[in-house]
Design a protein around this motif. Structure first.
Motif, PDB file in Angstrom:
ATOM      1  N   UNK A  94     -45.718 -36.835  51.026  1.00 20.02           N
ATOM      2  CA  UNK A  94     -46.653 -36.417  49.973  1.00 20.02           C
ATOM      3  C   UNK A  94     -48.034 -36.109  50.556  1.00 20.02           C
ATOM      4  N   UNK A  95     -48.585 -37.074  51.295  1.00 20.17           N
ATOM      5  CA  UNK A  95     -49.954 -36.932  51.797  1.00 20.17           C
ATOM      6  C   UNK A  95     -50.098 -35.768  52.767  1.00 20.17           C
ATOM      7  N   UNK A  96     -49.030 -35.438  53.463  1.00 15.86           N
ATOM      8  CA  UNK A  96     -49.089 -34.308  54.394  1.00 15.86           C
ATOM      9  C   UNK A  96     -49.359 -32.997  53.669  1.00 15.86           C
ATOM     10  N   UNK A  97     -49.087 -32.969  52.357  1.00 15.14           N
ATOM     11  CA  UNK A  97     -49.327 -31.756  51.570  1.00 15.14           C
ATOM     12  C   UNK A  97     -50.648 -31.805  50.812  1.00 15.14           C
ATOM     13  N   UNK A  98     -51.541 -32.687  51.222  1.00  9.52           N
ATOM     14  CA  UNK A  98     -52.889 -32.760  50.633  1.00  9.52           C
ATOM     15  C   UNK A  98     -53.506 -31.364  50.622  1.00  9.52           C
ATOM     16  N   UNK A 126     -49.606 -38.907  57.929  1.00  8.40           N
ATOM     17  CA  UNK A 126     -49.547 -37.599  57.278  1.00  8.40           C
ATOM     18  C   UNK A 126     -50.089 -36.508  58.194  1.00  8.40           C
ATOM     19  N   UNK A 127     -51.192 -36.811  58.894  1.00  5.51           N
ATOM     20  CA  UNK A 127     -51.781 -35.856  59.831  1.00  5.51           C
ATOM     21  C   UNK A 127     -50.791 -35.540  60.949  1.00  5.51           C
ATOM     22  N   UNK A 128     -50.129 -36.564  61.462  1.00  3.48           N
ATOM     23  CA  UNK A 128     -49.159 -36.355  62.539  1.00  3.48           C
ATOM     24  C   UNK A 128     -47.984 -35.510  62.073  1.00  3.48           C
ATOM     25  N   UNK A 129     -47.606 -35.630  60.808  1.00  2.76           N
ATOM     26  CA  UNK A 129     -46.504 -34.810  60.296  1.00  2.76           C
ATOM     27  C   UNK A 129     -46.829 -33.323  60.381  1.00  2.76           C
ATOM     28  N   UNK A 130     -48.112 -32.995  60.314  1.00  2.58           N
ATOM     29  CA  UNK A 130     -48.544 -31.607  60.435  1.00  2.58           C
ATOM     30  C   UNK A 130     -48.940 -31.261  61.866  1.00  2.58           C
ATOM     31  N   UNK A 227     -51.428 -42.640  44.633  1.00  2.00           N
ATOM     32  CA  UNK A 227     -50.835 -42.261  43.353  1.00  2.00           C
ATOM     33  C   UNK A 227     -51.160 -40.822  42.956  1.00  2.00           C
ATOM     34  N   UNK A 228     -52.195 -40.256  43.541  1.00  2.00           N
ATOM     35  CA  UNK A 228     -52.602 -38.895  43.186  1.00  2.00           C
ATOM     36  C   UNK A 228     -53.408 -38.321  44.336  1.00  2.00           C
ATOM     37  N   UNK A 229     -53.425 -36.983  44.446  1.00  2.00           N
ATOM     38  CA  UNK A 229     -54.249 -36.354  45.477  1.00  2.00           C
ATOM     39  C   UNK A 229     -54.667 -34.967  45.023  1.00  2.00           C
ATOM     40  N   UNK A 230     -55.724 -34.473  45.634  1.00  2.00           N
ATOM     41  CA  UNK A 230     -56.245 -33.151  45.309  1.00  2.00           C
ATOM     42  C   UNK A 230     -55.302 -32.061  45.795  1.00  2.00           C
TER      43      UNK A 230
END
Length: 423
Positions: A94-98, A126-130, A227-230
């Protein structure tokens, strides 16, 4: 699981939760058949989590647990939270798609606490996933005091800064103290990612003005994870991994759509330590409105319920406090307190010439319905710039205090009077 019909998803979450010693006694043993059944489920409170820590809520086999975190314990004993590999993979994906759009060209400096806290570890994964590069600049260690972090950002050509919103302001101050221009001398910086405290539009605008780059938010807590992100358009959208209730102050009824209330969340995924009707302590609004990204629900986090200031029967949450500060000549560092007949602020001056212009306080009174008083105080009263380690590690952000504490800070800002002269 969260894509199933909500009651079915909740029943699956309850079935999983009953694997823990606590939830076996806390929850009914039968399936819920209606939303009325769901609303009769008992709340989960912070004190429950404290009493059940470290392992009373764990619902998976010990071999499945890969990561352990604790809350900061600023308001009591710490709460234990365990994460399985399944949970971590979902959070990292999820966070990787921030909305910031991490990419392999990025160098991301993470200025969150690493020790026992969770957000730094989640962002790093998440950063490492990208396939982007991480620079770990923990707030919880003297190894990376403010001057060194500023130097790292400048020397290593950091492109994304991930930090508390207050830390973004503190780092700007440290950069200026080092003779750097935040908008000119960090040409590779393209974005700032915030988390760990509510990001109001007023603080977002302040950070954007200081650094000259877009600011992205995410919302969560150690107990639940994010729980949520931009999205790319800066809409804070809830993940489908939680069922969110927004309840009145008695926690009895849901508020009307779009109104502010108390956030209660239920995990809809298979967590190591699931939260079932957890009273978060946060005041929020859920807004239904189309976003260019395709999402239709936006979360507005207004602040902690415990931090609301009441003046003449009117509540002031962090959102409204920062709305007032946004109109002042200095906006970076401040505190507020409720007095019997007025709302009082102290604000550190950003420039020696800063003054409260005639008519401003009266305009604030008309806009916000109570008398507002502002004391502009010298730099160093709220944050000692001569102590770079302490200045760079302010702990959990706190913007409110008692009227007595605020008065003491005002007194401390006044020059000493000659002996024998009364105040």
């Amino acid at each position: 699981m969260a894509s199933l019909y909500p009651l079915e998803a909740i029943n699956l979450a309850l079935q999983h939760a009953r694997n823990s010693p606590f939830y076996r006694n806390h929850l009914p043993s039968t399936r819920i058949q209606s939303w009325e059944d769901f609303k009769r489920l008992p709340f989960l409170k912070k004190e429950d989590l404290r009493q059940q820590s470290p392992e009373g809520l764990v619902c998976v086999a010990r071999q499945e647990v890969l990561q352990y975190h604790e809350t900061s314990a600023t308001t009591g004993e710490p709460v234990s939270v365990w994460y399985s590999g399944e949970s971590l993979a979902r959070i990292h994906t999820h966070l990787a798609e921030w909305g910031v759009g991490f990419n392999e060209e990025d160098r991301v400096l993470i200025r969150f606490p690493y020790a026992l806290s969770s957000i730094a570890h989640f962002v790093q994964a998440a950063v490492h996933r990208k396939r982007a590069c991480v620079i770990a600049a923990d707030t919880g260690t003297p190894i990376t005091p403010l001057p060194r972090v500023v130097q790292l950002m400048h020397r290593l050509r950091v492109s994304v800064l991930a930090t508390l919103s207050l830390q973004a302001v503190v780092l700007a101050e440290a950069a200026e103290m080092a003779g750097l221009d935040t908008r000119r001398d960090f040409p590779h910086l393209r974005a700032i990612c915030c988390g760990g405290e509510p990001l109001t539009p007023y603080r977002r605008q302040l950070i954007h003005e200081i650094w000259g780059v877009p600011v992205y938010d995410n919302y969560g807590m150690t107990e639940t994870g994010p729980q949520a992100m931009d999205c790319a358009q800066h809409g804070l959208h809830p993940w489908g991994d939680f069922w969110m209730e927004v309840l009145d102050d008695r926690l009895e009824q849901e508020v009307a759509p779009g109104e502010t209330g108390n956030l209660v969340v239920t995990s809809l995924t298979r967590e190591a330590t699931p939260m079932i009707r957890y009273v978060t302590g946060d005041r929020v609004r859920l807004l239904t409105q189309p976003c260019a990204c395709g999402q239709s629900t936006t979360l507005q986090v207004r602040g902690r319920a415990d931090d609301i200031l009441w003046v003449q029967g009117k509540p002031f949450d962090l959102w409204e406090l920062q709305a007032i500060v946004s109109k002042l000549p200095s906006r970076r560092f401040w505190k507020a307190a409720a007095e019997p007949r007025r709302l009082r602020f102290i604000v550190e001056k950003e420039r020696d010439e800063d003054r409260i212009q005639p008519g401003l306080l009266e305009q604030l009174r008309r806009d916000h319905g109570v008398q507002v008083w502002v004391d502009l105080i010298p730099k160093g009263i709220l944050y000692d710039r001569n102590e770079p380690i302490a200045f760079g590690r302010p702990g959990k952000p706190s913007y409110t205090c008692s009227s007595a504490e605020l008065a003491a800070l005002v007194d401390a800002s006044r020059p000493p009077r000659p002996e024998g002269m009364a105040r």
